[in-house]
Design an enzyme around this catalytic site. Sequence first.
Site, PDB file in Angstrom:
ATOM      1  N   GLU A 169       0.808  -1.223   0.000  1.00  0.00           N
ATOM      2  CA  GLU A 169       0.000   0.000   0.000  1.00  0.00           C
ATOM      3  C   GLU A 169       0.843   1.276   0.000  1.00  0.00           C
ATOM      4  O   GLU A 169       0.425   2.300  -0.542  1.00  0.00           O
ATOM      5  CB  GLU A 169      -0.950   0.000   1.202  1.00  0.00           C
ATOM      6  CG  GLU A 169      -2.062  -1.025   1.111  1.00  0.00           C
ATOM      7  CD  GLU A 169      -1.703  -2.387   1.685  1.00  0.00           C
ATOM      8  OE1 GLU A 169      -2.599  -3.246   1.790  1.00  0.00           O
ATOM      9  OE2 GLU A 169      -0.504  -2.579   2.034  1.00  0.00           O
ATOM     10  N   PHE A 225     -11.693  -6.994  14.007  1.00  0.00           N
ATOM     11  CA  PHE A 225     -10.605  -7.481  13.150  1.00  0.00           C
ATOM     12  C   PHE A 225     -10.266  -6.435  12.089  1.00  0.00           C
ATOM     13  O   PHE A 225     -11.135  -5.933  11.394  1.00  0.00           O
ATOM     14  CB  PHE A 225     -11.027  -8.797  12.487  1.00  0.00           C
ATOM     15  CG  PHE A 225     -10.006  -9.329  11.512  1.00  0.00           C
ATOM     16  CD1 PHE A 225      -8.769  -9.781  11.951  1.00  0.00           C
ATOM     17  CD2 PHE A 225     -10.271  -9.353  10.147  1.00  0.00           C
ATOM     18  CE1 PHE A 225      -7.829 -10.259  11.058  1.00  0.00           C
ATOM     19  CE2 PHE A 225      -9.340  -9.831   9.245  1.00  0.00           C
ATOM     20  CZ  PHE A 225      -8.108 -10.293   9.703  1.00  0.00           C
ATOM     21  N   GLN A 226      -8.999  -6.097  12.001  1.00  0.00           N
ATOM     22  CA  GLN A 226      -8.449  -5.119  11.056  1.00  0.00           C
ATOM     23  C   GLN A 226      -9.067  -3.724  11.224  1.00  0.00           C
ATOM     24  O   GLN A 226      -9.252  -2.993  10.263  1.00  0.00           O
ATOM     25  CB  GLN A 226      -8.588  -5.610   9.609  1.00  0.00           C
ATOM     26  CG  GLN A 226      -7.676  -6.794   9.306  1.00  0.00           C
ATOM     27  CD  GLN A 226      -7.509  -7.076   7.824  1.00  0.00           C
ATOM     28  OE1 GLN A 226      -8.393  -6.765   7.014  1.00  0.00           O
ATOM     29  NE2 GLN A 226      -6.388  -7.649   7.461  1.00  0.00           N
ATOM     30  N   LYS A 246     -17.590  -0.525   5.944  1.00  0.00           N
ATOM     31  CA  LYS A 246     -18.134  -1.517   5.010  1.00  0.00           C
ATOM     32  C   LYS A 246     -19.633  -1.374   4.829  1.00  0.00           C
ATOM     33  O   LYS A 246     -20.161  -1.531   3.714  1.00  0.00           O
ATOM     34  CB  LYS A 246     -17.785  -2.925   5.481  1.00  0.00           C
ATOM     35  CG  LYS A 246     -18.215  -4.002   4.483  1.00  0.00           C
ATOM     36  CD  LYS A 246     -17.769  -5.386   4.894  1.00  0.00           C
ATOM     37  CE  LYS A 246     -18.192  -6.405   3.833  1.00  0.00           C
ATOM     38  NZ  LYS A 246     -17.743  -7.775   4.179  1.00  0.00           N
ATOM     39  N   MET A 258      24.752   8.676   1.946  1.00  0.00           N
ATOM     40  CA  MET A 258      24.686   9.999   2.559  1.00  0.00           C
ATOM     41  C   MET A 258      25.000   9.935   4.054  1.00  0.00           C
ATOM     42  O   MET A 258      25.695  10.800   4.596  1.00  0.00           O
ATOM     43  CB  MET A 258      23.306  10.629   2.341  1.00  0.00           C
ATOM     44  CG  MET A 258      23.239  12.088   2.744  1.00  0.00           C
ATOM     45  SD  MET A 258      24.388  13.138   1.809  1.00  0.00           S
ATOM     46  CE  MET A 258      23.388  13.508   0.368  1.00  0.00           C
TER      47      MET A 258
END
Length: 569
Positions: free
Chosen positions: A53, A115-116, A165, A482
């Site tokens: 993502e 959940f999630q 949802k 760097m």
Amino acid sequence: MTKNKTMTGAEIFIQCLIAEEVKTIFGFPGGVLLPVYDVLYDGPIEHILVRHEQGAVHMADGYARVSGKPGVVLVTSGPGATNTVTGIATAYMDSIPMVVFTGQVPTALIGNDAFQEADIVGITRPCTKHNYLVKDIKDLTKIIKEAFYIATTGRPGPVLVDIPKDIFTGTTVFNYPDKVSIPSYQPTYKGHPGQVKKALDFILKSKRPVVYAGGGVLLSDASKELTKFSEKLGLPTTTTLMGLGGFPGTHPLHMGMLGMHGTYAANMAVTDTDCLIAIGSRFDDRVTGKIAEFAPYAGVVHIDIDPTSISKNVKVDIPIVGDVKKVLKEMITALPKAAELKKFRKGISEWSGEIQKWSTEHSLTYDRSGKGNIKPQYVIEKLYELTKGDAIITTEVGQNQMWAAQFYKFDKPRTFLTSGGLGTMGYGLPAAIGAQIAFPRKTVIDIAGDGSIQMNIQEIATAVQYRLPVIVAILNNMVLGMVRQWQELFYDKRYSHTCMSVAPDFVKLAESYGAAGFKVTEQEDVEKVIKSALKIKDRPIIIDFRVEPFEGVYPMVPAGQPINKMLLV
């Protein structure tokens, strides 16, 4: 677009994107998004399936930077949403227009540790221009309309919309608003005429003027206006890292980039100027160095659409709040007659000559003898030569980023994509993919480091799947370059945890994904391999350039020092 028809929230969501003329979204499916992905199956919108993502957000970012259109992201709840945070923060720091849609657990379960479930609205509040949680399906169209409006107007930035949802599965009548009205959000576009006149009067009385242009020039598509303004007055012009391409890099008035790794001429000119004209810039610490000694003799004119950026870091004498393109047009219209402009240019000729002397005596350089390992600067010069400067360049972060900024000359706007504000390693490859999708026929090159490229290298699979000929030019010095350079200069060469001695065989890695891979160990082979890579048009290419491990980026202003105190070797 169908109106006054009862639809599911998922169908309404897609219709809203169609209404906003969204052609491409970058995403990754998940449980709460299944209703939307089912609608996408037959929909007209192109969906790019990413591998992570964070990659989706950087792709949308790259797409937005080159096209000027808002990037759009669609990810699922929980870890899908939290994986976007680095990309959102990157876009926020660089003012990139973007709308990120995240799925959320059903409304009734929010706050129950479902959940999630993750409070992505709370998590991203500090790094979004605005964000929303949709609580009622009837508000969905209004919120999406506002999200695109806020993301693309004023000072652009990312907006997040979190959608549970049950909003996707519910139904209501679809009507998309024709316009947006947000009383508390009214960006100023037109410059105040009195301030414009005051600024011009001050500039025309100056003896050592300098234009300091930033990313706002690109965001407002004001490159032509900036060039015209500088040319008419003969103004020496420098750009920030984010402003590269906003003023032609090969123009005789261009002094190059300023700041920590800016050119000697640009840094000295800004230090000695009596009139600093800041245009679409925010006086970042990498530009100013020690604030107390930044442009100490200058009166400062600052043009910016964001009033909160004015006098935030550096005291401004003449502020002009407005869109850079519009304000520059106003200033050009208000310029005096040709004879007076000619007199002004003649009056600053000695100053221009002094800057030219600095440019000549302290030009950007490196050891061009060809002895030893490949010089990374040579690779970038060859990329510039062989693309004739007509490529979109993205970078990762670190030495590769600074060498690209120094040695590739950007004459066109929206051709240099880099994470300037946040400094996000792993940005370059997905950003290049987004740029390539926006402009399929353009040459797109990610100039990378061997450390940074491994942050999001999984997106090579995305480029292979969509047959995108993105070239990844890895300047492989087997170290975190760097950080190692700072350790060399300021930590007695105590190279603590900067050696990347265990690394993949990038050629085999490329081939395992279905991409093309090349390895270059001799400087004499650099040109030949780049030419071969440029001929490939059906898959991504990784080139592993084995470069000098102890090459440094110079000039360099040590942290806390004024920008005229540069290390030159």
